[in-house]
Scaffold this active site. Structure first.
Site, PDB file in Angstrom:
ATOM      1  N   PRO A  92       0.828  -1.391  -0.029  1.00 53.98           N
ATOM      2  CA  PRO A  92      -0.149   0.078   0.031  1.00 53.98           C
ATOM      3  C   PRO A  92       0.825   1.391   0.098  1.00 53.98           C
ATOM      4  O   PRO A  92       1.920   1.381   0.922  1.00 53.98           O
ATOM      5  CB  PRO A  92      -0.597  -0.101   1.105  1.00 53.98           C
ATOM      6  CG  PRO A  92      -0.929  -1.673   1.401  1.00 53.98           C
ATOM      7  CD  PRO A  92       0.299  -2.317   1.051  1.00 53.98           C
ATOM      8  N   CYS A  93       0.422   2.267  -0.886  1.00 53.02           N
ATOM      9  CA  CYS A  93       1.144   3.424  -1.024  1.00 53.02           C
ATOM     10  C   CYS A  93       0.900   4.621  -0.447  1.00 53.02           C
ATOM     11  O   CYS A  93       1.405   5.766  -0.794  1.00 53.02           O
ATOM     12  CB  CYS A  93       1.423   3.544  -2.532  1.00 53.02           C
ATOM     13  SG  CYS A  93      -0.032   3.913  -3.498  1.00 53.02           S
ATOM     14  N   GLN A  94      -0.448   4.492   0.214  1.00 53.95           N
ATOM     15  CA  GLN A  94      -1.041   5.963   0.444  1.00 53.95           C
ATOM     16  C   GLN A  94      -0.241   6.767   1.383  1.00 53.95           C
ATOM     17  O   GLN A  94      -0.014   8.119   1.339  1.00 53.95           O
ATOM     18  CB  GLN A  94      -2.190   5.603   1.360  1.00 53.95           C
ATOM     19  CG  GLN A  94      -3.344   5.266   0.615  1.00 53.95           C
ATOM     20  CD  GLN A  94      -3.414   3.657   0.517  1.00 53.95           C
ATOM     21  OE1 GLN A  94      -2.587   2.964   0.579  1.00 53.95           O
ATOM     22  NE2 GLN A  94      -4.519   2.888  -0.120  1.00 53.95           N
ATOM     23  N   PHE A  96       3.069   7.180   0.857  1.00 52.26           N
ATOM     24  CA  PHE A  96       3.960   7.856  -0.099  1.00 52.26           C
ATOM     25  C   PHE A  96       3.316   8.773  -0.978  1.00 52.26           C
ATOM     26  O   PHE A  96       3.756   9.696  -1.572  1.00 52.26           O
ATOM     27  CB  PHE A  96       4.706   6.812  -0.942  1.00 52.26           C
ATOM     28  CG  PHE A  96       5.602   5.652  -0.188  1.00 52.26           C
ATOM     29  CD1 PHE A  96       6.596   6.427   0.862  1.00 52.26           C
ATOM     30  CD2 PHE A  96       5.281   4.474   0.021  1.00 52.26           C
ATOM     31  CE1 PHE A  96       7.260   5.363   1.818  1.00 52.26           C
ATOM     32  CE2 PHE A  96       6.008   3.830   0.829  1.00 52.26           C
ATOM     33  CZ  PHE A  96       7.091   4.127   1.680  1.00 52.26           C
ATOM     34  N   ASN A 131       5.446   0.629  -7.035  1.00 52.81           N
ATOM     35  CA  ASN A 131       4.678   1.529  -6.026  1.00 52.81           C
ATOM     36  C   ASN A 131       4.627   3.009  -6.621  1.00 52.81           C
ATOM     37  O   ASN A 131       4.874   3.142  -7.923  1.00 52.81           O
ATOM     38  CB  ASN A 131       5.400   1.717  -4.805  1.00 52.81           C
ATOM     39  CG  ASN A 131       4.721   1.818  -3.422  1.00 52.81           C
ATOM     40  OD1 ASN A 131       3.955   2.774  -3.372  1.00 52.81           O
ATOM     41  ND2 ASN A 131       4.906   0.839  -2.348  1.00 52.81           N
TER      42      ASN A 131
END
Length: 383
Positions: A92-94, A96, A131
């Site tokens: 999960p990239c939230q 970043f 990502n």
């Protein structure tokens, strides 16, 4: 949830014929966008882990429930991880993302460590991490490189990372993603671009919105998904839906339709007359330039995010607009089907969940065509 019976009694074992190609594990698999690209290149999925039920159900509907685990990755035991040729995934990239909190202490940023734990258990020849573009400049990425350069991942001594634009690989969408590939079986490089904005030098021109959705009817088929339910992992949820069933519209207000009518291709909120401009935008003379935006037929779209059905969130209005013939304008946002095509999902892909669930699956996915290009490069390395 309504008390409904499953619409089918078919076995949840995979009905796909096993491939003789390289084997792959997909972590944080979502609905299977990355797996779709690898399967297209002949890979055989042996394990997928996704904790959100609707996304896991979509994955299972397409690739089989037999190897899909709808769990938190932290609950996956090492002895449950198969030995495979390749591990892929996008933690999960939230944390970043430019749209996220950018909080270095966001626990979601730590999930890449669970990815690495599974990599060590699977001992693949190659692994791939995907990502957001900001990940390449993050402290977490620096720690990852430390592990590769002499830490627990040092056996994967051949590695390459870069920020790739999906449009440079035939995706009708300008979407920047950090891609890292690491190999313990020889040098590996990221794929060279196959497309460019104008073409030339052996490259094709960027694939356009017209190429992707020009054949889709201008008028949606309705507003709501069919009243269809199925059971995955012992839970009932909406589905299974064919991709053509996702060509669904909304019910915009009269004011919204007036706003849409003023936006030309490539335009946005700055094209609205004063009486149709919300106060929050009128008081913000710069920034957020793509909101209330209209796509261009002959260019890739901008990034398809999880709320593409809300025009106030980005450039999501249908590209059809004629300055001199208002009757030819298509004043609506793109549909879920169109968004899935801009993400290069196959036309026969199946979907589970509510409209919001499916939108989130589409927006969070790796464009299938980009995944396939990466898969081809990895397959070449495997011999």
């Amino acid at each position: 949830m309504p008390d409904r019976k499953p619409i089918t009694t078919r076995s949840r074992r995979s009905t796909r014929q096993r491939s003789s190609g390289p084997t792959v594990v997909d972590l944080f698999a979502g609905c299977g966008g990355m797996t779709a690209g690898f399967v297209a290149e002949g890979f055989d999925p042996r394990l997928a882990v996704e904790w959100e039920l609707p996304a896991a159900a979509t994955y299972a509907a397409n690739y089989g429930e037999d190897h899909t685990r709808c769990i938190d990755i932290a609950d996956l035991r090492d002895d449950e991880v198969p030995k495979v040729d390749v591990v892929i995934g996008g933690p999960p990239c939230q944390g970043f993302s430019n749209l996220g909190t950018k909080d270095p202490d966001d626990p979601r940023n730590k999930l890449w460590k669970e990815y690495l734990r599974v990599v060590l258990a699977a001992n693949p020849k190659v692994f791939v991490i995907e990502n957001v573009d900001r990940f390449a400049k993050s402290a977490e990425f620096a720690l990852l490189m430390t592990e590769l350069n002499g830490g627990s991942l040092k056996r994967w001594k051949h590695k390459e990372a870069a920020v790739l634009n999906a449009a440079d690989y035939g995706v009708p969408q300008r979407r920047q993603r950090t891609i890292l590939v690491a190999s313990r079986v020889g040098p590996i490089t990221l794929p060279a671009a196959t497309h460019s904005k104008t073409g030339g030098d052996g490259k094709a021109p960027w694939t356009t919105v017209r190429d992707a959705i020009g054949h889709i009817p201008a008028k949606p088929f309705g507003i709501d998904l069919p009243d269809s339910w199925d059971t995955f992992f012992g839970e009932q949820l909406p589905g299974v839906f064919k991709s053509e069933q996702l060509h669904l519209g909304r019910r915009p207000t009269k004011m919204s339709l007036e706003r849409y009518d003023h936006i030309p291709p490539g335009g946005g909120r700055f094209d609205l007359p004063a009486h149709l401009t919300p106060r929050c935008w009128a008081e913000k003379p710069t920034g957020t330039t793509d909101v209330m935006g209209r796509m261009r037929w002959d260019a890739p779209s901008l990034t398809i995010r999880t709320e593409f059905f809300k025009p106030e969130k980005g450039q999501y209005l249908h590209p059809q607009w004629d300055r001199n013939r208002p009757q030819r304008r298509v004043n609506r946002v793109i549909t879920h089907r169109e968004a899935a095509l801009l993400q290069t999902f196959p036309e026969d892909f199946l979907w589970c969940g509510s409209k919001t669930d499916i939108a989130r699956q589409i927006g969070n996915a790796v464009p299938t065509r980009l995944a396939a290009v990466i898969a081809s490069t990895v397959k070449d390395r495997l011999g």
